[in-house]
Enzyme design. Structure first.
Site, PDB file in Angstrom:
ATOM      1  N   ASP A  81     -23.832 -81.106 -59.875  1.00  0.00           N
ATOM      2  CA  ASP A  81     -23.317 -80.639 -61.163  1.00  0.00           C
ATOM      3  C   ASP A  81     -24.321 -80.960 -62.267  1.00  0.00           C
ATOM      4  O   ASP A  81     -24.787 -82.094 -62.379  1.00  0.00           O
ATOM      5  CB  ASP A  81     -21.979 -81.341 -61.439  1.00  0.00           C
ATOM      6  CG  ASP A  81     -21.292 -80.838 -62.684  1.00  0.00           C
ATOM      7  OD1 ASP A  81     -21.480 -79.656 -63.043  1.00  0.00           O
ATOM      8  OD2 ASP A  81     -20.540 -81.631 -63.302  1.00  0.00           O
ATOM      9  N   HIS A 179     -16.764 -80.386 -72.555  1.00  0.00           N
ATOM     10  CA  HIS A 179     -16.683 -81.529 -71.644  1.00  0.00           C
ATOM     11  C   HIS A 179     -15.942 -82.675 -72.332  1.00  0.00           C
ATOM     12  O   HIS A 179     -16.053 -82.855 -73.539  1.00  0.00           O
ATOM     13  CB  HIS A 179     -18.085 -82.001 -71.244  1.00  0.00           C
ATOM     14  CG  HIS A 179     -18.816 -81.002 -70.404  1.00  0.00           C
ATOM     15  ND1 HIS A 179     -20.042 -80.492 -70.757  1.00  0.00           N
ATOM     16  CD2 HIS A 179     -18.494 -80.424 -69.232  1.00  0.00           C
ATOM     17  CE1 HIS A 179     -20.450 -79.651 -69.822  1.00  0.00           C
ATOM     18  NE2 HIS A 179     -19.525 -79.581 -68.886  1.00  0.00           N
ATOM     19  N   HIS A 207     -16.659 -74.569 -66.975  1.00  0.00           N
ATOM     20  CA  HIS A 207     -16.854 -76.012 -67.114  1.00  0.00           C
ATOM     21  C   HIS A 207     -15.903 -76.538 -68.185  1.00  0.00           C
ATOM     22  O   HIS A 207     -15.374 -75.789 -68.997  1.00  0.00           O
ATOM     23  CB  HIS A 207     -18.292 -76.315 -67.533  1.00  0.00           C
ATOM     24  CG  HIS A 207     -19.281 -76.174 -66.424  1.00  0.00           C
ATOM     25  ND1 HIS A 207     -20.160 -77.174 -66.081  1.00  0.00           N
ATOM     26  CD2 HIS A 207     -19.540 -75.157 -65.572  1.00  0.00           C
ATOM     27  CE1 HIS A 207     -20.921 -76.768 -65.071  1.00  0.00           C
ATOM     28  NE2 HIS A 207     -20.552 -75.539 -64.746  1.00  0.00           N
ATOM     29  N   GLY A 208     -15.701 -77.860 -68.187  1.00  0.00           N
ATOM     30  CA  GLY A 208     -14.890 -78.476 -69.230  1.00  0.00           C
ATOM     31  C   GLY A 208     -13.439 -78.039 -69.203  1.00  0.00           C
ATOM     32  O   GLY A 208     -12.827 -77.849 -70.247  1.00  0.00           O
ATOM     33  N   ALA A 209     -12.862 -77.890 -68.002  1.00  0.00           N
ATOM     34  CA  ALA A 209     -11.506 -77.358 -67.891  1.00  0.00           C
ATOM     35  C   ALA A 209     -10.421 -78.430 -67.935  1.00  0.00           C
ATOM     36  O   ALA A 209      -9.236 -78.099 -68.045  1.00  0.00           O
ATOM     37  CB  ALA A 209     -11.361 -76.535 -66.618  1.00  0.00           C
ATOM     38  N   SER A 210     -10.787 -79.702 -67.852  1.00  0.00           N
ATOM     39  CA  SER A 210      -9.786 -80.761 -67.973  1.00  0.00           C
ATOM     40  C   SER A 210      -9.156 -80.683 -69.355  1.00  0.00           C
ATOM     41  O   SER A 210      -9.850 -80.645 -70.368  1.00  0.00           O
ATOM     42  CB  SER A 210     -10.420 -82.139 -67.772  1.00  0.00           C
ATOM     43  OG  SER A 210     -10.793 -82.343 -66.429  1.00  0.00           O
ATOM     44  N   ASN A 229     -14.461 -76.570 -62.986  1.00  0.00           N
ATOM     45  CA  ASN A 229     -14.889 -77.964 -62.894  1.00  0.00           C
ATOM     46  C   ASN A 229     -13.861 -78.903 -63.510  1.00  0.00           C
ATOM     47  O   ASN A 229     -13.423 -78.681 -64.639  1.00  0.00           O
ATOM     48  CB  ASN A 229     -16.226 -78.147 -63.609  1.00  0.00           C
ATOM     49  CG  ASN A 229     -17.382 -77.513 -62.867  1.00  0.00           C
ATOM     50  OD1 ASN A 229     -17.200 -76.613 -62.058  1.00  0.00           O
ATOM     51  ND2 ASN A 229     -18.575 -77.983 -63.145  1.00  0.00           N
ATOM     52  N   ASP A 231     -13.209 -83.123 -64.084  1.00  0.00           N
ATOM     53  CA  ASP A 231     -13.707 -84.498 -64.003  1.00  0.00           C
ATOM     54  C   ASP A 231     -12.824 -85.432 -64.821  1.00  0.00           C
ATOM     55  O   ASP A 231     -12.252 -86.393 -64.306  1.00  0.00           O
ATOM     56  CB  ASP A 231     -15.157 -84.553 -64.490  1.00  0.00           C
ATOM     57  CG  ASP A 231     -15.798 -85.924 -64.305  1.00  0.00           C
ATOM     58  OD1 ASP A 231     -15.185 -86.787 -63.663  1.00  0.00           O
ATOM     59  OD2 ASP A 231     -16.922 -86.129 -64.800  1.00  0.00           O
ATOM     60  N   THR A 232     -12.675 -85.136 -66.117  1.00  0.00           N
ATOM     61  CA  THR A 232     -11.942 -86.030 -67.024  1.00  0.00           C
ATOM     62  C   THR A 232     -10.517 -86.293 -66.552  1.00  0.00           C
ATOM     63  O   THR A 232     -10.043 -87.439 -66.581  1.00  0.00           O
ATOM     64  CB  THR A 232     -11.928 -85.444 -68.446  1.00  0.00           C
ATOM     65  OG1 THR A 232     -13.280 -85.279 -68.894  1.00  0.00           O
ATOM     66  CG2 THR A 232     -11.203 -86.370 -69.405  1.00  0.00           C
TER      67      THR A 232
END
Length: 283
Positions: A81, A179, A207-210, A229, A231-232
């Protein structure tokens, strides 16, 4: 089973769903992702950022993910990533990554094209698929920082030129996500997404979908997002469960009694995302 990213995303693109790409940096997070994929009978992408590689070590992370993926009954890809360093991208190719992202999005368009084209040539020669990014995703992830002022929506014409000239397998576009935790509710540019999908007709990445509302995710998937994606949300689930355990039991010291429940909390997040993305039952 361990597969390439395009093995997963070409099917998602064809059938209209998205595959979750979940960041890991250790054993427990990887177990949570793979176990969730098994239970949901879902394909999954286990991804590692440059910061994650620095934390866990490239050989160790490779061994953990590849071992769990090869034993899994569902298809799993190992993805780099936000690879901003060409040398790290090359190391990941040597250590068995099946998908890499060359993120040169901070460079001018023509330079981004040239850098990405070179990575595509090398990776494709090794049977590995490639993601790239055009436009900038706001916020911070490891050593990649883009301020709200810098963040720019992806231009459809530039996206078409980029995809055609680089031969990249899937493309991360900027339509209003960021993000890290959101300060307010993100507003996604669905018209832009629809236009880009129609022009490129290839797997697209969010990206940054949390923290993005479920209805916005569902609409984005319906309009052509095929890799999302996360992560958070996973990190927050881990730390919330960890705090709860320590607060309730002041004498607990066995890492298994602490990390085990934390793994289950992360696993629940991953399973819910797989349902939302439409990948459950497609493994």
């Amino acid at each position: 089973m361990l597969v390439t990213g395009i093995d997963l995303l070409s099917k998602a693109h064809k059938d209209g769903y998205a595959v979750g790409a979940f960041n890991t940096s250790n054993l427990e997070i990887t177990q949570a992702i793979v176990e969730a994929a098994e239970e949901m009978k879902s394909p999954a992408i286990v991804e590692v950022s440059e910061g994650g590689l620095k934390y866990g070590g490239i050989e160790v992370i490779s061994a953990i993910v590849r071992t769990l993926a090869q034993k899994a009954s569902v298809p799993i890809a190992l993805h780099l990533d936000h690879g901003t360093d060409f040398n790290i991208v090359m190391k990941c190719l040597r250590y068995g990554w099946t998908s890499v992202m060359m993120d040169a999005s901070k460079l001018p368009l023509e330079e981004n094209i040239e850098v990405t084209k070179n990575v595509v040539k090398i990776a494709h020669g090794m049977g590995v698929s490639v993601e790239a990014e055009i436009g900038k995703i706001g916020g911070t992830e490891d050593n990649v920082t883009v301020t709200e002022r810098e963040a720019a929506m992806t231009d459809p014409a530039e996206a078409y030129k980029f995809a055609k000239e680089t031969g990249v397998d899937y493309l991360a576009i900027s339509i209003g996500t960021a993000h890290g935790p959101y300060k307010g509710e993100p507003k996604l540019d669905f018209d832009r997404l629809k236009t880009i999908k129609g022009m490129l007709n290839m797997p697209l990445v969010l990206h940054g979908a949390s923290g993005v509302p479920a209805d916005s995710i569902e609409r984005a998937v319906s309009l052509g997002i095929n890799k999302i994606n996360i992560d958070t949300d996973i990190r927050q689930a881990f730390t919330a469960r960890l705090r709860d355990i320590i607060d309730k039991d002041k004498v607990v010291y066995d890492p298994r009694k602490i990390l085990g429940p934390c793994k289950e909390a992360m696993k629940e997040v991953v399973m819910n995302k797989m349902k939302l993305f439409g990948s459950a039952g497609r493994g």
